[in-house]
Design an enzyme around this catalytic site. Structure first.
Site: not given
Length: 198
Positions: A19, A90, A111
């Site tokens: 991430h 990512d 998100n």
């Protein structure tokens, strides 16, 4: 001024995770210029490059899901147009090492991008970096918050450098140039890299 924002989560707990590949690319860009990251008036670390092509490289400290708060604040504080913003994230839907640049678009389930879109709209360039999906039975959150495997480290180093090259091209040209040069498989070893001009 161009603004490059690598998304990730702050703190040693998240360093080296899938991430946080956006942070890794931001670190690579700042390291190439020997420019340190410093605190800023908004909730980010920034590396500021002065010169003919002024550049701001940023790492939000808001955590991934609230990245848009920091990105929006950066644009307002430094008076940067959204067209001069590149967000690096990512992407589990791309194989490890693959890059995909786009001038606009949806969050695609990410998100961090969802938060940025909520604060600045969809009209900003983004560079997705493939981190692979791994075992489909594994929880997606666990996968992206895990560190890369030992046998992936060579590819991670290559894709981090290549993504930084792509971001450099955005600084000197535009997102269309990045798309033409970097969307697709990595060139064969020995092929001349496409780098930003000085």
């Amino acid at each position: 001024m161009k603004l490059i924002v690598g998304l990730g989560n702050p703190g040693p707990k998240y360093r080296g995770t899938r991430h946080n590949i956006g942070f890794a690319v931001a670190d690579e860009m700042a390291g190439r210029r020997s420019v340190p990251f410093e605190s800023s008036p908004v909730d980010t670390l920034v590396a500021r490059v002065r010169g003919e092509q002024p550049l701001l490289v940023a790492k939000p400290l808001t955590f991934m899901n609230a990245s848009g708060e920091a990105v929006g604040a950066l644009l307002r504080y430094y008076k940067i147009e959204v067209g001069d913003l590149l967000v690096i994230v990512d992407e589990v839907q791309l194989p490890l090492g693959r890059l995909r640049a786009r001038p606009t678009g949806s969050a695609g389930g990410h998100n961090g991008l969802k938060s940025v879109i909520a604060h600045v709209g969809e009209q900003f360039a983004r560079l997705r970096i493939g981190v692979g999906r791994g075992d489909g039975r594994r929880d997606l959150a666990d996968h992206v918050l895990a560190r890369f495997e030992a046998d992936e480290q060579g590819e991670v180093a290559r894709m981090t450098a290549r993504a930084a090259d792509a971001a450099e091209l955005f600084v000197s040209a535009d997102i269309e140039a990045v798309m033409n040069a970097y969307n697709g498989p990595e060139p064969e070893p020995g092929a001349a890299p496409i780098l930003a001009t000085e």
